[in-house]
Motif scaffolding. Structure first.
Motif, short mmCIF file in Angstrom:
data_model
loop_
_atom_site.label_atom_id
_atom_site.label_comp_id
_atom_site.label_asym_id
_atom_site.label_seq_id
_atom_site.Cartn_x
_atom_site.Cartn_y
_atom_site.Cartn_z
N GLY A 119 0.82 -1.15 0.12
CA GLY A 119 0.14 -0.14 -0.15
C GLY A 119 0.96 1.32 0.00
O GLY A 119 0.36 2.42 0.32
N PHE B 27 8.19 -5.03 -7.16
CA PHE B 27 7.67 -6.38 -6.90
C PHE B 27 8.19 -7.21 -8.16
O PHE B 27 7.22 -8.02 -8.87
CB PHE B 27 6.18 -6.64 -6.74
CG PHE B 27 5.85 -5.86 -5.55
CD1 PHE B 27 5.70 -6.00 -4.45
CD2 PHE B 27 5.02 -4.39 -6.19
CE1 PHE B 27 5.27 -5.19 -3.36
CE2 PHE B 27 4.50 -3.64 -5.05
CZ PHE B 27 4.61 -4.07 -3.70
N SER C 261 -6.36 -7.91 -3.88
CA SER C 261 -5.15 -7.24 -4.34
C SER C 261 -4.21 -7.91 -5.34
O SER C 261 -4.29 -8.40 -6.05
CB SER C 261 -4.36 -6.55 -3.09
OG SER C 261 -3.68 -5.50 -3.21
N ARG C 262 -2.76 -8.15 -4.47
CA ARG C 262 -1.97 -8.94 -5.30
C ARG C 262 -2.38 -10.68 -5.51
O ARG C 262 -2.03 -11.12 -6.34
CB ARG C 262 -0.47 -8.96 -4.55
CG ARG C 262 -0.62 -9.63 -3.34
CD ARG C 262 0.76 -9.38 -2.38
NE ARG C 262 0.70 -7.94 -2.15
CZ ARG C 262 1.58 -7.40 -1.45
NH1 ARG C 262 2.76 -7.82 -1.22
NH2 ARG C 262 1.80 -6.06 -1.20
N TRP D 17 -5.15 4.10 -5.87
CA TRP D 17 -3.81 3.41 -6.41
C TRP D 17 -4.23 1.95 -7.37
O TRP D 17 -3.36 1.72 -8.35
CB TRP D 17 -3.15 2.56 -4.99
CG TRP D 17 -1.94 2.16 -5.42
CD1 TRP D 17 -1.66 0.76 -4.77
CD2 TRP D 17 -0.64 2.66 -5.97
NE1 TRP D 17 -0.37 0.62 -5.09
CE2 TRP D 17 0.46 1.50 -5.76
CE3 TRP D 17 -0.35 3.67 -6.23
CZ2 TRP D 17 1.50 1.77 -6.03
CZ3 TRP D 17 0.98 3.91 -6.77
CH2 TRP D 17 2.10 2.84 -6.62
N LYS E 152 -4.71 -10.46 -8.32
CA LYS E 152 -4.15 -10.60 -9.61
C LYS E 152 -3.84 -12.18 -9.75
O LYS E 152 -4.12 -12.49 -10.90
CB LYS E 152 -2.77 -9.88 -9.65
CG LYS E 152 -2.73 -8.33 -9.24
CD LYS E 152 -1.06 -7.70 -9.04
CE LYS E 152 -1.21 -6.73 -8.15
NZ LYS E 152 -2.01 -5.62 -8.22
N HIS F 284 -9.03 -0.08 0.61
CA HIS F 284 -8.53 -1.20 0.09
C HIS F 284 -8.49 -2.45 0.93
O HIS F 284 -7.70 -2.65 1.93
CB HIS F 284 -6.96 -0.80 -0.40
CG HIS F 284 -6.08 -2.09 -1.01
ND1 HIS F 284 -6.36 -2.14 -2.26
CD2 HIS F 284 -5.28 -2.90 -0.66
CE1 HIS F 284 -5.50 -3.29 -2.48
NE2 HIS F 284 -5.10 -3.57 -1.49
N ILE G 249 5.52 -1.09 -10.28
CA ILE G 249 5.16 -2.56 -9.91
C ILE G 249 6.28 -3.45 -10.30
O ILE G 249 6.74 -4.47 -9.58
CB ILE G 249 3.88 -2.86 -10.26
CG1 ILE G 249 3.45 -4.26 -9.54
CG2 ILE G 249 3.81 -3.42 -11.92
CD1 ILE G 249 1.81 -4.47 -9.83
N GLU H 236 -1.01 3.03 -9.85
CA GLU H 236 0.05 2.46 -9.97
C GLU H 236 0.34 1.94 -11.39
O GLU H 236 -0.47 1.45 -12.24
CB GLU H 236 0.05 0.83 -9.05
CG GLU H 236 1.25 0.09 -9.18
CD GLU H 236 1.20 -1.09 -8.45
OE1 GLU H 236 -0.09 -1.71 -7.97
OE2 GLU H 236 2.31 -1.55 -7.82
C1 GCU Z 1 0.82 -2.92 -3.28
C2 GCU Z 1 1.03 -3.01 -4.92
C3 GCU Z 1 -0.44 -3.57 -5.43
C4 GCU Z 1 -0.86 -4.68 -4.66
C5 GCU Z 1 -1.05 -4.13 -3.13
C6 GCU Z 1 -1.52 -5.39 -2.33
O1 GCU Z 1 0.14 -1.79 -3.04
O2 GCU Z 1 1.74 -1.97 -5.26
O3 GCU Z 1 0.02 -3.83 -6.79
O4 GCU Z 1 -2.20 -5.12 -5.20
O5 GCU Z 1 0.37 -4.17 -2.65
O6 GCU Z 1 -1.15 -6.53 -2.44
O7 GCU Z 1 -2.23 -5.18 -1.11
#
Ligand code: GCU
Length: 393
Positions: A21, A278, A231-232, A322, A235, A373, A274, A269
């Motif tokens: 975050g 990461f 979030s990640r 974000w 994805k 988030h 990214i 982002e």
């Molecule tokens: C960070 C990252 C995001 C991701 C997030 C999370 O903010 O930049 O791409 O989704 O962490 O996994 O909480």
């Protein structure tokens, strides 16, 4: 996994907490809609050879696999097959939540010698008379933390089970540590060693192993499993849904960049950020797209299109700029012509809905929740309503 020390577990958790975050450079982050660069959204219905996709069959047989291949080559890396020695053992079983749910812990052994494993925490409606539909997702802080710790709020087990669904989860770090400095401590250090697959692929691979388990459990209807992630890990859920067509429904919760958000908008982002912060999430090729979203062969709408005709739900949050809520909605909206190939409706409405008013009339669902988030009860309420509509006939 057995080879991970406690020290390592703690250091990974700290690094992850520090990274989560926090934008790398607040000044460079664009949150101004008027500064979104003009861009062309790639058309998923145009094949690599320039020809148009004309039928559902062509989509499923040719174009969708072509898109998955591109994202494997250029973004997430290639997910290896199910390991030969994969087998499962029930570690514990108990009745919880006043008798309405059964809680099981199943160990997924990844090799014959039982040197490598991860644990799957499962909650099922007790006394179900037929196999139930299910959700599968990876969690951030450990299975136990979803019952008694910091992730309780993201995994409302009692509510999910009361809605008639099974829910299974496994811990991200037990599969592959989320740490750019420790890429040799997880599944990638021994399985398909030398293969160029990012951590997102490793977590997605584990989601398919959970589905393998469901195929062995008569209490679950393995043809009705939704893959979910925040979030990640959202994805990750999308990548798992693209690579494993057995997942019957895909849910992206605040997945943002390299999830449901349109990369070419470079809102919130970006690839630069990214891929720098990461790098371990992706394959090596992805590094070359830093600052070059327009050169990527496709955009996240193409990846999402590969779910068709399976139902897909995207959720954003108002304070989660974000992750680019508008870009996530554009992605969901753009899928209409692909679902139309199958005679299905994509998103119900043409305009982005107001906060807290879900659009889920079609095979694609979307909401933007008031707040930050997170994966919240409100999000789950809508996923369960959507999943009931599509998976429970
Ligand atoms: C960070 C990252 C995001 C991701 C997030 C999370 O903010 O930049 O791409 O989704 O962490 O996994 O909480």
């Amino acid at each position: 996994m057995k080879f991970r020390s406690l020290f390592f577990a703690l250091s990974t958790a700290c690094v992850a907490a520090l990274l989560a975050g926090v934008p790398a450079s607040a000044q460079e982050t664009n949150y101004d809609e008027s500064k979104v660069p003009s861009y062309v959204l790639p058309d998923p219905l145009v094949m690599n050879n320039g020809k148009a996709v004309k039928s559902a069959r062509q989509w499923t047989r040719k174009r969708a696999p072509e898109i998955v291949e591109t994202f494997a080559d250029q973004m997430y890396g290639h997910i290896p097959a199910r390991p030969e020695g994969l087998h499962f053992k029930l570690l514990s079983k108990e009745t919880v939540y006043g008798g309405i749910a059964e809680r099981k812990v199943v160990r997924a052994f990844l090799d014959k010698g039982e040197e490598h494993w991860f644990d799957i925490l499962i909650h099922l409606p007790a006394g179900a008379t037929k196999p139930v539909p299910a959700f599968a997702g990876i969690n951030f802080y450990g299975n136990e933390a979803t019952i008694t710790g910091r992730s309780i709020g993201s995994w409302p087990y009692e509510y999910i089970v009361k809605s008639g669904f099974c829910v299974a989860t496994a811990w991200r770090d037990e599969i592959e540590p989320d740490d750019p400095k420790n890429t040799d401590k997880g599944v990638r250090s021994w399985y398909n060693k030398g293969g160029d697959w990012g951590a997102i692929s490793a977590w997605a691979w584990a989601l398919s192993r959970i589905l393998d388990y469901f195929e062995t459990d008569p209490a679950v209807d393995a043809s009705k499993v939704a893959v979910i992630g925040h979030s990640r890990l959202g994805k990750t859920a999308m990548w798992a849904g693209a690579c494993d067509p057995r997942f019957a429904l895909v849910v992206s919760n605040d997945s943002g960049c390299c999830g449901a958000a349109i990369s070419r908008r470079a809102f919130g982002e970006t690839f630069e950020v990214i891929a720098s912060r990461f790098p371990h999430w992706f394959c090596k090729n992805f590094q070359k797209y830093k600052g070059r979203e327009n050169d990527f062969p496709g955009d996240q709408n193409c990846l999402a299109a590969t779910f068709a005709p399976r139902p897909f739900y995207v959720a954003s949050a108002t304070e989660d700029q974000w992750a680019d809520p508008k870009g996530e909605w554009i992605c969901a909206k753009s899928l209409t012509p692909v679902y139309a190939l199958f005679g299905k409706k994509g998103l119900g409405k043409d305009t982005m809905p107001a906060p807290d008013t879900p659009d889920m009339d079609g095979s694609v669902g979307y909401h933007i929740r008031t707040g930050g988030h997170a994966l919240s009860d409100y999000d789950w309420q809508n996923y369960l309503a959507f999943a009931k509509r599509h998976l429970v006939k």
